[in-house]
Design an enzyme around this catalytic site. Structure first.
Site, PDB file in Angstrom:
ATOM      1  N   SER A 226       0.873  -1.115   0.296  1.00  0.00           N
ATOM      2  CA  SER A 226       0.367   0.033   0.443  1.00  0.00           C
ATOM      3  C   SER A 226       0.772   0.887   0.512  1.00  0.00           C
ATOM      4  O   SER A 226       1.822   1.790  -0.589  1.00  0.00           O
ATOM      5  CB  SER A 226      -1.162   0.176   1.094  1.00  0.00           C
ATOM      6  OG  SER A 226      -2.033   1.059   1.608  1.00  0.00           O
TER       7      SER A 226
ATOM      8  N   ASP B  66      -9.414  -4.483  -6.014  1.00  0.00           N
ATOM      9  CA  ASP B  66      -8.288  -3.110  -5.008  1.00  0.00           C
ATOM     10  C   ASP B  66      -9.254  -2.213  -6.047  1.00  0.00           C
ATOM     11  O   ASP B  66      -9.093  -2.102  -7.686  1.00  0.00           O
ATOM     12  CB  ASP B  66      -6.781  -3.400  -4.903  1.00  0.00           C
ATOM     13  CG  ASP B  66      -6.657  -2.294  -4.430  1.00  0.00           C
ATOM     14  OD1 ASP B  66      -6.841  -0.927  -3.940  1.00  0.00           O
ATOM     15  OD2 ASP B  66      -5.298  -2.248  -4.607  1.00  0.00           O
TER      16      ASP B  66
ATOM     17  N   HIS C 150      -7.792  -5.237  -1.324  1.00  0.00           N
ATOM     18  CA  HIS C 150      -6.566  -3.879  -1.471  1.00  0.00           C
ATOM     19  C   HIS C 150      -5.624  -4.935   0.001  1.00  0.00           C
ATOM     20  O   HIS C 150      -6.136  -5.099   1.153  1.00  0.00           O
ATOM     21  CB  HIS C 150      -6.525  -3.412  -0.818  1.00  0.00           C
ATOM     22  CG  HIS C 150      -5.385  -1.782  -0.407  1.00  0.00           C
ATOM     23  ND1 HIS C 150      -4.569  -2.108  -1.623  1.00  0.00           N
ATOM     24  CD2 HIS C 150      -5.285  -1.163   0.923  1.00  0.00           C
ATOM     25  CE1 HIS C 150      -4.021  -0.835  -1.349  1.00  0.00           C
ATOM     26  NE2 HIS C 150      -3.723  -0.490   0.083  1.00  0.00           N
TER      27      HIS C 150
END
Length: 358
Positions: free
Chosen positions: A195, A301, A331
């Site tokens: 991320s 995501d 995600h």
């Protein structure tokens, strides 16, 4: 944002495979989800009138390092300071098998520098989910894992995190720590992050491409971008399609970028949108240096279209890119669902082996 969902996902993984909905049903279910009405509450924060934030106490699980080389620990680990003035530090992991019974192997292991996620505004190296992820990765890759902390926004807006990420490489290069000296192959270093950590690995890589000689004997061989955090002022198709996603909704990432980007810039800044202005000149340097890049994402995501666009840009700049997009993943899937890690680490292990120095 991962800590708010960890327990829910772990409960879900206990269900039998027969009860799991198909990908089509999951997409339908996601489209029916309730929008996030208060992104600050979702992040367990309060926005103050002066623009600052107050992080509320939470029950997010943290854990200490695991220096004991017992069979229960995939890796031994310890915490070390990096910069006292910035209160930055790192957690160093070595596979337990490499130090069992006090025997030091003559084999030097590749080094994975792993930056944690959290939208640049939250989370820490010692979160249980990141600690377990790094411990298992050290074991499964048979690698040294170095997980550096970095200063968080909005108290320290970008590029503060990039500076701290780069400083961690300097620490590794100069370290006289016994684990580093005994086990680390500094000629085989990979930058990785999840991320915001994936964004960080990308930008630290760009900066490091300009100072390769200064990092010697540390040599970067590749970047591993795991569900990297990118975006822009205009919504991409996957953000529109997955606007009510409950793991990483666009309305929440909007707040994260507002808090972390330099004051006065919009989402089309190069930190958030690497595709602006035909990309960075340093991408061509990465290509010439022979670094490989692995981009890992999930079709569920909201940022997946941006991740594909960045991979496409790197290929345009003659960077060798390995793409892995899993159809059923949201995600940060492997952070929150331990059952998905083994397959991920097999893929990363193949990438590291193919990218390492002879």
């Amino acid at each position: 944002m991962f800590e708010f969902l960890t327990y829910k996902v772990q409960k879900h993984t206990l269900k039998s495979k027969k009860t799991e909905p198909s990908q089509k049903k999951r997409r339908k279910k996601m489209s029916e989800q309730t929008p996030i009405s208060d992104p600050y509450a979702y992040l367990n924060m309060v926005k103050n009138p002066d623009g600052s934030i107050t992080r509320l106490p939470s029950n997010r699980p943290c854990t200490a390092a695991t220096p004991d080389p017992s069979p229960q620990n995939p890796a031994v680990s310890k915490d070390l300071p990096v910069n006292h003035s910035k209160s930055t530090w790192l957690r160093l992991y070595v596979p337990t098998s490499a130090v069992t019974d006090g025997v030091v192997s003559s084999q030097k292991l590749p080094v994975v520098v792993y930056y944690h996620g959290g939208g640049f505004v939250m989370c820490s190296v010692d979160f249980l989910c990141f600690h377990e992820f790094c411990s298992e990765m050290a074991r499964d890759l048979n690698a040294i894992v170095v997980s550096p902390s970095y200063r968080l926004a909005p108290e320290h807006r970008l590029p503060a995190a990039y500076e701290d990420g780069t400083e961690a490489l300097e620490w590794i290069k100069k370290s006289d720590d016994e684990w580093i000296k005994s086990h680390a192959d500094l000629s085989n270093v990979f930058l990785m992050g999840t991320s915001a950590g994936g964004n960080l690995a990308y930008n630290v890589g760009l900066r490091s491409a300009d100072s390769v000689s200064d990092l010697s004997p540390l040599q970067i061989r590749g970047l591993i971008l795991h569900h990297p955090f990118f975006g822009a002022k205009e919504r991409c198709g996957s953000e529109i399609r997955l606007e009510n996603d409950q793991i990483c909704p666009p309305v929440v990432t909007d707040v994260m970028w507002d808090l972390s980007l330099p004051v006065g810039v919009d989402r089309d800044h190069e930190y958030s949108n690497p595709t602006v202005g035909d990309g960075s000149e340093n991408l061509e340097k990465i290509g010439r240096l022979g670094w490989k890049v692995m981009v890992i994402g999930g079709e569920l995501d909201p940022m997946v279209d941006w991740q594909r666009d960045v991979a496409k840009l790197m290929k345009k700049k003659r960077v060798e890119v390995v793409e892995q997009f899993n159809g059923d993943d949201g995600h940060g899937a492997e952070i929150m669902d331990p059952s998905k890690r083994k397959a991920l680490f097999v893929s990363i292990g193949s990438f590291v082996s193919s990218s390492s120095a002879p």
